[in-house]
Design a protein around this motif. Structure first.
Motif, PDB file in Angstrom:
ATOM      1  N   GLU A 183       0.824  -1.215   0.000  1.00 44.94           N
ATOM      2  CA  GLU A 183       0.000   0.000   0.000  1.00 44.94           C
ATOM      3  C   GLU A 183       0.855   1.261   0.000  1.00 44.94           C
ATOM      4  OE1 GLU A 183      -3.339   2.144   2.897  1.00 44.94           O
ATOM      5  OE2 GLU A 183      -2.934  -0.006   3.075  1.00 44.94           O
ATOM      6  N   HIS A 184       2.016   1.191   0.650  1.00 48.23           N
ATOM      7  CA  HIS A 184       2.842   2.388   0.816  1.00 48.23           C
ATOM      8  C   HIS A 184       4.222   2.216   0.182  1.00 48.23           C
ATOM      9  CE1 HIS A 184      -0.263   3.975   3.344  1.00 48.23           C
ATOM     10  NE2 HIS A 184      -0.082   3.087   4.288  1.00 48.23           N
ATOM     11  N   TYR A 185       4.262   1.702  -1.028  1.00 48.61           N
ATOM     12  CA  TYR A 185       5.540   1.535  -1.719  1.00 48.61           C
ATOM     13  C   TYR A 185       6.205   2.875  -2.014  1.00 48.61           C
ATOM     14  CZ  TYR A 185       2.896   2.819  -5.902  1.00 48.61           C
ATOM     15  OH  TYR A 185       2.109   3.490  -6.805  1.00 48.61           O
ATOM     16  N   ASP A 186       5.366   3.952  -2.150  1.00 47.69           N
ATOM     17  CA  ASP A 186       5.945   5.268  -2.417  1.00 47.69           C
ATOM     18  C   ASP A 186       6.738   5.788  -1.216  1.00 47.69           C
ATOM     19  OD1 ASP A 186       3.642   5.557  -0.927  1.00 47.69           O
ATOM     20  OD2 ASP A 186       2.859   7.271  -2.055  1.00 47.69           O
ATOM     21  N   CYS A 187       6.486   5.224  -0.035  1.00 44.44           N
ATOM     22  CA  CYS A 187       7.277   5.604   1.143  1.00 44.44           C
ATOM     23  C   CYS A 187       8.719   5.132   0.995  1.00 44.44           C
ATOM     24  CB  CYS A 187       6.659   5.010   2.408  1.00 44.44           C
ATOM     25  SG  CYS A 187       5.025   5.670   2.799  1.00 44.44           S
ATOM     26  N   LEU A 188       8.893   3.936   0.442  1.00 41.70           N
ATOM     27  CA  LEU A 188      10.240   3.431   0.171  1.00 41.70           C
ATOM     28  C   LEU A 188      10.920   4.297  -0.884  1.00 41.70           C
ATOM     29  CD1 LEU A 188      12.474   1.304   0.490  1.00 41.70           C
ATOM     30  CD2 LEU A 188      11.297  -0.049  -1.272  1.00 41.70           C
ATOM     31  N   ILE A 189      10.153   4.670  -1.917  1.00 47.12           N
ATOM     32  CA  ILE A 189      10.710   5.530  -2.965  1.00 47.12           C
ATOM     33  C   ILE A 189      11.203   6.846  -2.372  1.00 47.12           C
ATOM     34  CG2 ILE A 189      10.143   6.849  -5.044  1.00 47.12           C
ATOM     35  CD1 ILE A 189       8.174   4.626  -5.787  1.00 47.12           C
ATOM     36  N   ALA A 190      10.386   7.445  -1.494  1.00 43.23           N
ATOM     37  CA  ALA A 190      10.753   8.724  -0.881  1.00 43.23           C
ATOM     38  C   ALA A 190      12.031   8.589  -0.064  1.00 43.23           C
ATOM     39  CB  ALA A 190       9.614   9.227   0.000  1.00 43.23           C
ATOM     40  N   PHE A 191      12.130   7.509   0.699  1.00 42.37           N
ATOM     41  CA  PHE A 191      13.303   7.302   1.550  1.00 42.37           C
ATOM     42  C   PHE A 191      14.555   7.107   0.700  1.00 42.37           C
ATOM     43  CE2 PHE A 191      16.122   4.680   4.199  1.00 42.37           C
ATOM     44  CZ  PHE A 191      16.156   5.445   5.362  1.00 42.37           C
ATOM     45  N   VAL A 192      14.449   6.277  -0.337  1.00 42.96           N
ATOM     46  CA  VAL A 192      15.609   6.003  -1.196  1.00 42.96           C
ATOM     47  C   VAL A 192      16.017   7.254  -1.970  1.00 42.96           C
ATOM     48  CG1 VAL A 192      16.401   4.680  -3.200  1.00 42.96           C
ATOM     49  CG2 VAL A 192      15.105   3.539  -1.384  1.00 42.96           C
ATOM     50  N   VAL A 193      15.032   7.972  -2.515  1.00 40.91           N
ATOM     51  CA  VAL A 193      15.337   9.202  -3.254  1.00 40.91           C
ATOM     52  C   VAL A 193      16.054  10.203  -2.359  1.00 40.91           C
ATOM     53  CG1 VAL A 193      14.281  11.254  -4.295  1.00 40.91           C
ATOM     54  CG2 VAL A 193      13.529   8.980  -4.988  1.00 40.91           C
ATOM     55  N   HIS A 194      15.606  10.322  -1.114  1.00 42.34           N
ATOM     56  CA  HIS A 194      16.233  11.260  -0.189  1.00 42.34           C
ATOM     57  C   HIS A 194      17.692  10.885   0.052  1.00 42.34           C
ATOM     58  CE1 HIS A 194      15.677  14.531   2.678  1.00 42.34           C
ATOM     59  NE2 HIS A 194      16.432  13.862   3.539  1.00 42.34           N
ATOM     60  N   LEU A 195      17.970   9.589   0.229  1.00 42.86           N
ATOM     61  CA  LEU A 195      19.352   9.145   0.434  1.00 42.86           C
ATOM     62  C   LEU A 195      20.202   9.370  -0.821  1.00 42.86           C
ATOM     63  CD1 LEU A 195      18.891   5.804   2.422  1.00 42.86           C
ATOM     64  CD2 LEU A 195      19.438   8.075   3.304  1.00 42.86           C
ATOM     65  N   LEU A 196      19.616   9.131  -2.001  1.00 41.03           N
ATOM     66  CA  LEU A 196      20.355   9.332  -3.251  1.00 41.03           C
ATOM     67  C   LEU A 196      20.675  10.808  -3.472  1.00 41.03           C
ATOM     68  CD1 LEU A 196      18.513   6.841  -5.648  1.00 41.03           C
ATOM     69  CD2 LEU A 196      20.796   6.592  -4.642  1.00 41.03           C
ATOM     70  N   VAL A 197      19.708  11.676  -3.172  1.00 37.15           N
ATOM     71  CA  VAL A 197      19.953  13.117  -3.308  1.00 37.15           C
ATOM     72  C   VAL A 197      21.063  13.547  -2.344  1.00 37.15           C
ATOM     73  CG1 VAL A 197      18.951  15.402  -2.923  1.00 37.15           C
ATOM     74  CG2 VAL A 197      17.660  13.675  -4.166  1.00 37.15           C
ATOM     75  N   ALA A 198      21.015  13.033  -1.120  1.00 39.09           N
ATOM     76  CA  ALA A 198      22.052  13.361  -0.132  1.00 39.09           C
ATOM     77  C   ALA A 198      23.419  12.900  -0.608  1.00 39.09           C
ATOM     78  CB  ALA A 198      21.707  12.724   1.209  1.00 39.09           C
ATOM     79  N   ALA A 199      23.468  11.684  -1.160  1.00 45.87           N
ATOM     80  CA  ALA A 199      24.743  11.155  -1.656  1.00 45.87           C
ATOM     81  C   ALA A 199      25.257  11.978  -2.838  1.00 45.87           C
ATOM     82  CB  ALA A 199      24.566   9.697  -2.066  1.00 45.87           C
ATOM     83  N   ALA A 200      24.358  12.375  -3.738  1.00 43.41           N
ATOM     84  CA  ALA A 200      24.768  13.147  -4.916  1.00 43.41           C
ATOM     85  C   ALA A 200      25.303  14.523  -4.510  1.00 43.41           C
ATOM     86  CB  ALA A 200      23.586  13.296  -5.875  1.00 43.41           C
ATOM     87  N   ILE A 201      24.605  15.190  -3.585  1.00 44.30           N
ATOM     88  CA  ILE A 201      25.070  16.502  -3.131  1.00 44.30           C
ATOM     89  C   ILE A 201      26.445  16.391  -2.486  1.00 44.30           C
ATOM     90  CG2 ILE A 201      24.627  18.369  -1.473  1.00 44.30           C
ATOM     91  CD1 ILE A 201      21.632  17.884  -1.915  1.00 44.30           C
ATOM     92  N   THR A 202      26.619  15.365  -1.660  1.00 45.20           N
ATOM     93  CA  THR A 202      27.901  15.177  -0.977  1.00 45.20           C
ATOM     94  C   THR A 202      29.024  14.888  -1.980  1.00 45.20           C
ATOM     95  OG1 THR A 202      26.711  14.253   0.925  1.00 45.20           O
ATOM     96  CG2 THR A 202      29.079  13.897   0.846  1.00 45.20           C
ATOM     97  N   TYR A 203      28.727  14.048  -2.973  1.00 44.46           N
ATOM     98  CA  TYR A 203      29.744  13.662  -3.957  1.00 44.46           C
ATOM     99  C   TYR A 203      30.185  14.847  -4.811  1.00 44.46           C
ATOM    100  CZ  TYR A 203      31.967  11.228  -7.861  1.00 44.46           C
ATOM    101  OH  TYR A 203      32.856  10.822  -8.815  1.00 44.46           O
ATOM    102  N   PHE A 204      29.221  15.654  -5.271  1.00 41.28           N
ATOM    103  CA  PHE A 204      29.545  16.739  -6.198  1.00 41.28           C
ATOM    104  C   PHE A 204      29.923  18.049  -5.502  1.00 41.28           C
ATOM    105  CE2 PHE A 204      26.897  14.004  -8.950  1.00 41.28           C
ATOM    106  CZ  PHE A 204      27.770  13.862 -10.022  1.00 41.28           C
TER     107      PHE A 204
END
Length: 326
Positions: free
Chosen positions: A148-169
């Motif tokens: 029912e709440h698969y978009d919650c996983l998407i939100a969590f993963v996207v947030h971690l990916l954005v954090a990783a991208a900002i840190t890397y660049f």
């Protein structure tokens, strides 16, 4: 929506721009306040108060919900439940801060008391970014109902990916100023606003038998008095009693509703004054006997009063006066 998104893009760019650190911090704080305003606009769109038949708006707001760590599937279901169970002593914990009576609190186990007080603790509200949004709106709903709440996983993963991208660049400082501080500010203010608008001196709670929708809106939802700047950043969410009367009124017309209907001009109020914040945060449980929210220190007083009465002793009127105003 467009104007706020453009301002947010400029503020985020300011956190990455190569100029003085003080300017970056100002841009970071400004980003957090703009995310807060966008969240209230998202909240209105999820209630279908604005752009109810626009597929474009629905799509954009679903994307924003993922960005804001409040995916549409969990926000819409939990928040709608909150509106239909506002101020009920049973069932109001879904989509809201939990509420216990003093008697139930005293009968509860230590673990249950700890969990209850943890959810209502000022530090939990201050760190709403972690406890309310990352965990409460993303991790927990997905683990509880993954289909029912698969978009919650998407939100969590996207947030971690954005954090990783900002840190890397851009580095760790950019991560702090571009992501962590803005979300910390927006989520702390948002969590407190939601708490204080239903946990304030003078609030009323009822069991299911004595509950009505209109009564809950007017007696259990506050009008938070703010200046025009705060009203803009919070998109008039301070008119919470009107919002609970009719969630289809868009945020920009809530003041108009107050001015047009005389019965709505004398609501139960709170504010962002430091003493008002302290008074709200001290409230922990509902005392059925006195019909008011009380702090932890008043729970034992209520039990002592009950024991004296049960033992046939006449209550001391001076002590009762202290209990009432304590």
């Amino acid at each position: 929506m467009v104007s706020v998104v453009l301002l947010l893009a400029l503020a985020i760019a300011g956190t990455l721009w190569n100029f003085h650190l003080a300017g970056k911090v100002v841009c970071s704080l400004f980003s957090g306040l703009l995310i807060l305003r966008l969240f209230v606009i998202y909240h209105d769109q999820q209630h279908e108060a604005i752009l109810p038949r626009s597929r474009l708006a629905e799509g954009l707001m679903r994307i924003f919900g993922i960005f804001a760590l409040s995916p549409s599937s969990v926000w819409r279901s939990s928040h709608n439940h909150h509106h239909t169970h506002n101020s009920k002593l049973r069932g109001s914990h879904i989509g809201s801060f939990p509420i216990m009576t003093a008697a139930n609190f005293l009968k509860s186990s230590k673990a249950k008391r700890f969990n209850y007080l943890f959810m209502r603790h000022p530090l939990t509200i201050l760190f709403g970014y972690i406890f309310v949004f990352l965990h409460g709106m993303c991790v927990y709903p997905f683990l509880n109902k993954p289909r029912e709440h698969y978009d919650c996983l998407i939100a969590f993963v996207v947030h971690l990916l954005v954090a990783a991208a900002i840190t890397y660049f851009f580095g760790w400082l950019a991560l702090l100023l571009t992501l962590i501080i803005p979300f910390f500010v927006a989520d702390a203010i948002g969590a407190y606003l939601f708490y204080a608008q239903h946990n304030f001196p003078g609030v009323s709670f009822n069991d299911n038998a004595g509950w009505t929708y209109d009564k809950a809106a007017l007696e259990s939802s506050s009008y938070m008095i703010t200046g025009p700047i705060w009203a803009w950043f919070t998109a008039n969410i301070g008119y919470h009693h009107i919002h609970h009367l009719n969630a289809r009124i868009p945020f920009y017309r809530l003041p108009e509703a107050v001015n047009a209907i005389s019965e709505l001009k004398h609501p139960r109020t709170t504010s962002l004054h430091p003493m008002e914040i302290i008074r709200c945060l001290r409230l922990k449980v509902w005392d059925v006997e006195s019909q008011r929210m009380v702090g932890i220190g008043n729970i034992e007083t209520a039990r002592e009063r009950k024991d004296r009465t049960a033992g046939g002793q006449s209550p001391n009127p001076n002590r009762l006066a202290e209990d009432k105003h304590g």
